[in-house]
Every structure is written in structure tokens, then in C-alpha cells.
Design an enzyme around this catalytic site. Structure first.
Site, PDB file in Angstrom:
ATOM      1  N   ASP A  51       0.857  -1.185   0.000  1.00 56.79           N
ATOM      2  CA  ASP A  51       0.000   0.000   0.000  1.00 56.79           C
ATOM      3  C   ASP A  51       0.898   1.242   0.000  1.00 56.79           C
ATOM      4  OD1 ASP A  51      -1.446   2.200   1.853  1.00 56.79           O
ATOM      5  OD2 ASP A  51      -2.961   1.036   0.791  1.00 56.79           O
ATOM      6  N   ASN A  75      -2.666  12.486  -4.013  1.00 58.00           N
ATOM      7  CA  ASN A  75      -3.717  12.800  -4.980  1.00 58.00           C
ATOM      8  C   ASN A  75      -4.281  14.198  -4.750  1.00 58.00           C
ATOM      9  OD1 ASN A  75      -4.088  10.867  -6.945  1.00 58.00           O
ATOM     10  ND2 ASN A  75      -5.437   9.579  -5.702  1.00 58.00           N
ATOM     11  N   ASP A 120      -1.559   8.708 -10.426  1.00 55.50           N
ATOM     12  CA  ASP A 120      -1.452   7.617 -11.406  1.00 55.50           C
ATOM     13  C   ASP A 120       0.007   7.303 -11.721  1.00 55.50           C
ATOM     14  OD1 ASP A 120      -4.175   7.434 -11.494  1.00 55.50           O
ATOM     15  OD2 ASP A 120      -4.408   8.452 -13.438  1.00 55.50           O
ATOM     16  N   ASP A 131      -4.762   2.141  -4.298  1.00 56.56           N
ATOM     17  CA  ASP A 131      -3.307   2.062  -4.134  1.00 56.56           C
ATOM     18  C   ASP A 131      -2.882   0.757  -3.475  1.00 56.56           C
ATOM     19  OD1 ASP A 131      -4.530   2.841  -1.737  1.00 56.56           O
ATOM     20  OD2 ASP A 131      -2.642   3.655  -0.968  1.00 56.56           O
TER      21      ASP A 131
END
Length: 345
Positions: A235, A243, A252, A278
Site C-alpha cells: 500500500d 492525490n 497515477d 493504491d
């Protein structure tokens, strides 16, 4: 000449084959010479023969429809004249045979059914016989001439039907090849679609669906082999912050980089997956905890080399080689270990 050669070769016909066919029909050179001797009679009545032939043919609606207009009828009259002349020409060589093959090919292409061709052939034979019966000079020769004519027309008909059958077989073969090509293309497309259906479009790793299918298969294999099976859960720490602060394009990019780090750090037998968001996991067949820890360290090193400012959390769960947990327990164990690592980061 190329077309003639191609037709003869296509049907495997050469001088030896022509002679063999003549023997099959018991058609002798003497009989062919006897037919050629009747050429003056035939030439004298040629126009009348052709006219009577088409008068009879056009009485049938389906033939009249095939013939169509006056120009086509005139071309057919001319072709029929040549055919009758060739029957009594005395030359029954490659050119003669090629002409018969072409006749069959043309009739097949324009849609003349075999029954119509046979009917026309019989009509022509009866008309020619009537002329010979009426005008032959030596009546004692008549039976031999008629027998020779019957054999030669049968010889011609066999050639014509070779083209009918050959064309049909060719069409079937072509259809078979098209179907095989279509089947191969469909199979390839199915493989591509299947691959896309099991791949994450952003990272090109396996998706959750593929992960669930793979872990069941590998767990069963591990049980059979009595080997280890490990799962790594990964993770990205503070991914929501990345983000929100730098935008989804940056997020991304980070996920793609992590996907590449996982791929490059795994063995060829491993299955790297993106579960969603993620979260990533790697299924490692025949991997002990030590092997899984080593691969996890490689993934972390590759990622932090690319992004020193970010970090990841890794959890590992191992089952086997004597006692085994379920697939769900294995996944939940790796997820729990990853969560505990995140709490400590």
C-alpha cells in the site's frame, strides 16, 4: 496461353491423361477420324443446327432467363458454332481439352445447373444425329459414326463436369480456409479480450479478478506439492495526500511506478496484481517467508529509489508446507500485516 496452361494444370490434365481418358471411353483414333470425315456435312448444315438448338433451348423459361438479351444470345450462337465445328475438326489435343474445361468453367460461373447442361448436350447430340442420319453418304458407316459421336460428347461432358466439381471443391476449400482464418482471428481476439479482462489498464498488472482466480489455483497446487505459498500486500503511504495535493495524474504516475517496481522485483513465476486504488499484492508460489521478505525488500528499494519522498507499507502472509490456511485467510493475513506495518510508518 498462360490461361490455358493454368486450366490444364489445375485439373492435372496432360497428353498422357487425355489418352487415358480416351481409352476409358473406348474412343479410338479410327473413330475420331471417322467423325472428322463428316465435317463437310456438318459445315453445310451448321447454321441450321445452331438455330434449331436455340429454338429448343429458349422454350424453357429458366434457360431463356439465363440467356437474357439478344447480344448474349448471339455470342452463345457463335460459341456453339465453334463447339460443333471442333467436334468434327479432327484435332483432339490439349487445345481441344482446354476448350472443354473453359466451357464448363463459364457455365458454372453464369449459374447453369448440371441438369440444364446435360439437357442441352442431349438436345445437341440428337440434332447432330438427325443431320448425320439424313445426309451421311455411306449408310453402313452410320452406326460407327453415331457411336463415335456419343463417346466424344461423353468425353467432353466428363471434362465439363470436372470443372463443375473442381469449382465446387475449390469453393468449399476456400470457405474452409476462410473459416479457419476467422476461427484463428476469433481465438486471438478472445485471448486479447481475456487478457484485457484480467489486466489492470493503468499498471498492466493482473487485476482483482485474476488475483482471486490465481490464488485458488496456486493454493491447490501448493497443497498437492506440499510447498509454501506466500502473499505480499503493498500500500502507498499517504496516497490520498498525494492525490489531493498534486492531482490524480501524479497519483497515477506513482501507481504506475510502483507497478513497474513490483514487476521488476518479482520472479517470473510470481503474479503481481493491483487490487484497487493504491493496494497491490503479489502471489508467490513456492516461496518461504525468507523469499517473500527478500522480494518485498527489493520492491521497496526500487520504489523509494524512484520516489525518495514517498514510502510504501508491506505485509506478508505465508502458508504451507505442511498445514495450510484458506485463500481468504491468506489474503486477510497479508492485508492485516500490511495494515500493522502502515500503523508503524
Amino acid at each position: 496461353m498462360l490461361i490455358e496452361k493454368t486450366l490444364l494444370e489445375q485439373f492435372n490434365i496432360n497428353e498422357i491423361e487425355i489418352q487415358r481418358r480416351m481409352e476409358l471411353f473406348k474412343l479410338t483414333q479410327g473413330e475420331l477420324d471417322l467423325l472428322a470425315a463428316q465435317q463437310p456435312i456438318i459445315e453445310q448444315h451448321l447454321d441450321s443446327l445452331v438455330a434449331k438448338f436455340y429454338d429448343k433451348q429458349t422454350q424453357f423459361d429458366e434457360i431463356a432467363l439465363l440467356i437474357g438479351d439478344a447480344d448474349t444470345l448471339q455470342r452463345l450462337r457463335n460459341a456453339q458454332r465453334r463447339y460443333i465445328q471442333e467436334l468434327f475438326s479432327g484435332h483432339y489435343d490439349n487445345a481441344y481439352v482446354n476448350s472443354r474445361l473453359r466451357i464448363g468453367l463459364v457455365h458454372k460461373r453464369i449459374g447453369v445447373e448440371p441438369k440444364l447442361y446435360l439437357s442441352a448436350s442431349c438436345t445437341l447430340k440428337y440434332l447432330v444425329e438427325d443431320v448425320l442420319i439424313e445426309h451421311i453418304a455411306n449408310p453402313s458407316e452410320l452406326p460407327q459414326v453415331l457411336r463415335a459421336l456419343d463417346k466424344l460428347i461423353s468425353f467432353d461432358t466428363a471434362l465439363v463436369f470436372d470443372t463443375y466439381i473442381g469449382t465446387l471443391l475449390s469453393a468449399v476449400e476456400n470457405a474452409k480456409k476462410r473459416m479457419e482464418t476467422y476461427a484463428r482471428e476469433l481465438e486471438e481476439k478472445s485471448k486479447i479480450l481475456s487478457a484485457h479482462a484480467e489486466r489492470d489498464p493503468l499498471t498492466e498488472l493482473y487485476n482483482k479478478r485474476a488475483m482471486q482466480r490465481t490464488i485458488m489455483r496456486e493454493l491447490n497446487a501448493a497443497i498437492r506439492r506440499k510447498s509454501y505459498l506466500s502473499v505480499i500486500y503493498i500500500d502507498v503511504n499517504k496516497f490520498k495526500f498525494i492525490n489531493d495535493t498534486f492531482g490524480h495524474a501524479k497519483g497515477d504516475e506513482v501507481l504506475q511506478t510502483l507497478g513497474q517496481a513490483i514487476t521488476e522485483s518479482c520472479r517470473t513465476s510470481d503474479f503481481p496484481c493491483r487490487i484497487g486504488g493504491d493496494e497491490f499484492c503479489v502471489i508467490l508460489p513456492e516461496a518461504s517467508r525468507a523469499t517473500a521478505l527478500h522480494i518485498g525488500d527489493r520492491i521497496e528499494a526500487a520504489f523509494t529509489t524512484a520516489y525518495p519522498e514517498y514510502s510504501i507499507s508491506i505485509g506478508i502472509c505465508v502458508t504451507g508446507n505442511e498445514s495450510f490456511v484458506s485463500a481468504n485467510e491468506l489474503i486477510e493475513g497479508a492485508d492485516k500485516a500490511m495494515y500493522e506495518a502502515k500503523q508503524q510508518s
